[in-house]
Write an enzyme that holds these catalytic residues in place. Structure first.
Site, PDB file in Angstrom:
ATOM      1  NE  ARG A   1      -2.956 -13.762 -13.359  1.00 47.52           N
ATOM      2  CZ  ARG A   1      -2.981 -12.535 -13.912  1.00 47.52           C
ATOM      3  NH1 ARG A   1      -3.084 -11.476 -13.156  1.00 47.52           N
ATOM      4  NH2 ARG A   1      -2.919 -12.398 -15.217  1.00 47.52           N
TER       5      ARG A   1
ATOM      6  CG  PHE B   1      -2.392  -3.415  -3.873  1.00 45.38           C
ATOM      7  CD1 PHE B   1      -2.902  -2.139  -3.750  1.00 45.38           C
ATOM      8  CD2 PHE B   1      -1.377  -3.810  -3.014  1.00 45.38           C
ATOM      9  CE1 PHE B   1      -2.403  -1.245  -2.798  1.00 45.38           C
ATOM     10  CE2 PHE B   1      -0.870  -2.933  -2.060  1.00 45.38           C
ATOM     11  CZ  PHE B   1      -1.387  -1.653  -1.957  1.00 45.38           C
TER      12      PHE B   1
ATOM     13  CG  ASP C   1      -8.389  -3.492  -5.817  1.00 48.13           C
ATOM     14  OD1 ASP C   1      -7.377  -4.021  -6.316  1.00 48.13           O
ATOM     15  OD2 ASP C   1      -8.847  -2.393  -6.207  1.00 48.13           O
TER      16      ASP C   1
ATOM     17  CG  ASP D   1       0.379  -6.759  -8.610  1.00 49.51           C
ATOM     18  OD1 ASP D   1       1.301  -5.996  -8.965  1.00 49.51           O
ATOM     19  OD2 ASP D   1      -0.404  -7.305  -9.416  1.00 49.51           O
TER      20      ASP D   1
ATOM     21  CB  CYS E   1       4.107  -2.004 -12.143  1.00 49.20           C
ATOM     22  SG  CYS E   1       2.765  -1.163 -11.340  1.00 49.20           S
TER      23      CYS E   1
HETATM   24  N1  SAH Z   1      -2.811  -8.371  -8.758  1.00 49.76           N
HETATM   25  C1  SAH Z   1      -3.805  -7.924  -9.705  1.00 49.76           C
HETATM   26  C2  SAH Z   1      -3.455  -6.589 -10.310  1.00 49.76           C
HETATM   27  C3  SAH Z   1      -3.298  -5.462  -9.307  1.00 49.76           C
HETATM   28  S1  SAH Z   1      -3.227  -3.873 -10.009  1.00 49.76           S
HETATM   29  C4  SAH Z   1      -4.028  -9.002 -10.753  1.00 49.76           C
HETATM   30  O1  SAH Z   1      -3.302 -10.013 -10.786  1.00 49.76           O
HETATM   31  O2  SAH Z   1      -4.935  -8.844 -11.558  1.00 49.76           O
HETATM   32  C5  SAH Z   1      -3.317  -2.799  -8.652  1.00 49.76           C
HETATM   33  C6  SAH Z   1      -4.653  -2.739  -7.949  1.00 49.76           C
HETATM   34  O3  SAH Z   1      -4.502  -1.885  -6.828  1.00 49.76           O
HETATM   35  C7  SAH Z   1      -5.805  -2.180  -8.753  1.00 49.76           C
HETATM   36  O4  SAH Z   1      -6.839  -3.114  -8.782  1.00 49.76           O
HETATM   37  C8  SAH Z   1      -6.273  -0.929  -7.974  1.00 49.76           C
HETATM   38  O5  SAH Z   1      -7.686  -0.794  -7.909  1.00 49.76           O
HETATM   39  C9  SAH Z   1      -5.747  -1.219  -6.610  1.00 49.76           C
HETATM   40  N2  SAH Z   1      -5.442  -0.050  -5.746  1.00 49.76           N
HETATM   41  C10 SAH Z   1      -4.932   1.152  -6.104  1.00 49.76           C
HETATM   42  N3  SAH Z   1      -4.690   1.905  -5.014  1.00 49.76           N
HETATM   43  C11 SAH Z   1      -5.065   1.163  -3.940  1.00 49.76           C
HETATM   44  C12 SAH Z   1      -5.042   1.365  -2.529  1.00 49.76           C
HETATM   45  N4  SAH Z   1      -4.574   2.498  -2.000  1.00 49.76           N
HETATM   46  N5  SAH Z   1      -5.482   0.383  -1.740  1.00 49.76           N
HETATM   47  C13 SAH Z   1      -5.957  -0.771  -2.246  1.00 49.76           C
HETATM   48  N6  SAH Z   1      -5.992  -1.025  -3.576  1.00 49.76           N
HETATM   49  C14 SAH Z   1      -5.551  -0.075  -4.410  1.00 49.76           C
END
Ligand code: SAH
Length: 406
Positions: free
Chosen positions: A210, A234, A256, A310, A350
């Site tokens: 970040r 995401f 998200d 992400d 991940c």
């Molecule tokens: N980048 C974020 C962490 C992301 S974790 C940070 O820095 O805090 C992954 C995220 O993807 C989660 O918030 C989850 O709710 C979301 N997610 C899971 N499946 C998804 C989908 N199909 N479409 C959109 N978001 C999704």
């Protein structure tokens, strides 16, 4: 002293001698007096001591090693291991961990099955295995001793517990009451939902990435026309976009699939001084599927200076790797198409089953299909409060690439 014995097959002791902390059932000849969630001595085929660990017959990983010395696993050992973990973090604090960090990173801090995260004056414990469950009181007392923790909450509600035959356990362990949201200071201020957020509330592992995005955005705004557009796919609670800041010049689109995450994202923006009415550029919070949204952007001929991808974990085991690879390829292919000439893509995986090499190959495949060109500016990984034990390659779950796209 444990008198339970686990004997290892001849020729299978090498990884154990090399300090890999997991022993699968296939490496074991037999177990004597071993009780689920209790300590065992691991010996070779000639009954020579190899290690001391804990047993669970229900898990594929039947032993997790606590020590390679013939030493008691007692209060003194918990304290010693916590002190080590803490001293690493106290050095890292100087480089920006500030009020939130991962204090104990399980196997990677030589404490298999145990995660402890800190959010301001709250400590969150996550027990992944039966032994850790059973040792909770000893762990709490050592934790309080070493860190002075007053407020401790438990978030032992991960699917991995099912493999150990355990239910979810969530709730207050010490101190309290737990506020709805706890504020931490990282690259910006973040509100963290400890009781119901993802993981133990926040994706601490992305802190350094970040910050890297924040630096890039700042530089870009200074150099270019003074405006930029970020697709934060995401987004969870807005982490990357909030770190980038610059609400007057940076239009961020946060996408998200979790409504709760987006609600906190919006609150986070307001909490950091973003004012929808007065700031020139906008922050958007879009509840959508990430795959669909990328396609939608392509249809709308939208383009971005920065894209952060992400996604959640697509594969936790080898069997799921192929499906995961298709998912990553799809996302990255569509992301490449949206990036302006000279823009940046930060792309992550991940998934435990997808290693760094494979991930890079998948992203390369996506690039080729997109017809674009790209350079790796920097390989990315988890922040330093998520150290990886060198004898435990599985510990390196987060891998990413910072790419410049032409
Ligand atoms: N980048 C974020 C962490 C992301 S974790 C940070 O820095 O805090 C992954 C995220 O993807 C989660 O918030 C989850 O709710 C979301 N997610 C899971 N499946 C998804 C989908 N199909 N479409 C959109 N978001 C999704």
């Amino acid at each position: 002293m444990a008198d339970a014995i686990v004997r290892i097959k001849r020729g299978r002791e090498k990884p154990i001698r090399n300090r890999h902390p997991w022993i699968y059932s296939g490496a074991i000849t037999h177990a004597e007096n071993a009780v689920d969630g209790e300590l065992v001595n691991v010996v070779d085929h000639k009954n020579r001591f190899l290690a001391r660990g804990y047993w669970n017959s229900r898990s594929q990983i039947q032993v997790r090693i606590m020590s390679w010395e013939d030493e008691p696993i007692d209060d003194a050992l918990w304290r010693k291991k916590f002190k080590r973990a803490l001293s690493l973090r106290s050095e890292l604090n100087a480089s920006g961990a500030r009020s939130a960090c991962r204090l104990v990173n399980a196997e990677n801090d030589f404490l298999p099955g145990l995660i402890i995260d800190r959010y301001a004056n709250w400590f969150v414990l996550q027990a992944l295995t039966k032994f850790i469950d059973k040792q909770k009181e000893a762990i709490l007392s050592a934790l309080v001793d070493v860190t002075g923790a007053v407020n401790i909450y438990e978030r032992s509600d991960v699917p991995a517990r099912q493999k150990e035959g355990l239910d979810s356990t969530v709730g207050l362990l010490r101190g309290g009451p737990l506020p709805d949201l706890v504020e931490i200071q990282e690259n910006s201020k973040y509100l963290v939902d400890i009781a119901a957020g993802h993981k133990t509330g926040f994706y601490l592992d992305q802190r350094d990435n970040r910050r890297r995005l924040a630096r890039l955005v700042k530089h870009h705004l200074a150099q270019e026309a003074g405006r930029a557009k970020l697709l934060n796919l995401f987004s969870y609670t807005g982490g990357f976009a909030l770190a980038a800041g610059h609400y007057d010049a940076l239009h961020s689109v946060n996408v998200d699939a979790s409504r709760q995450a987006l609600e906190i994202a919006e609150r986070n923006f307001l909490h950091n001084g973003y004012e929808p009415a007065t700031h020139g550029e906008t922050a958007e919070f879009i509840l959508a599927d990430g795959f669909d949204y990328l396609r939608h952007c392509a249809e709308m001929k939208d383009s971005f200076d920065f894209v952060v991808l992400d996604p959640p974990r697509f594969a936790s085991s080898k069997r799921q790797v192929e499906r995961a690879a298709r998912g990553y390829k799809d996302l990255n292919l569509n992301a490449f198409k949206l990036i302006k000439e000279g823009g940046y893509l930060m792309t992550f995986s991940c998934s435990g089953g997808v290693n760094r090499n494979l991930f890079r190959k998948i992203v390369f495949g996506a690039l080729t299909d997109s017809g674009r060109e790209a350079q790796v500016v920097k390989p990315l990984s988890a922040a330093a409060d998520h150290p990886v034990s060198l004898s435990f390659p599985e510990g390196e779950y987060l891998k990413g690439l910072l790419l410049r796209v032409y």
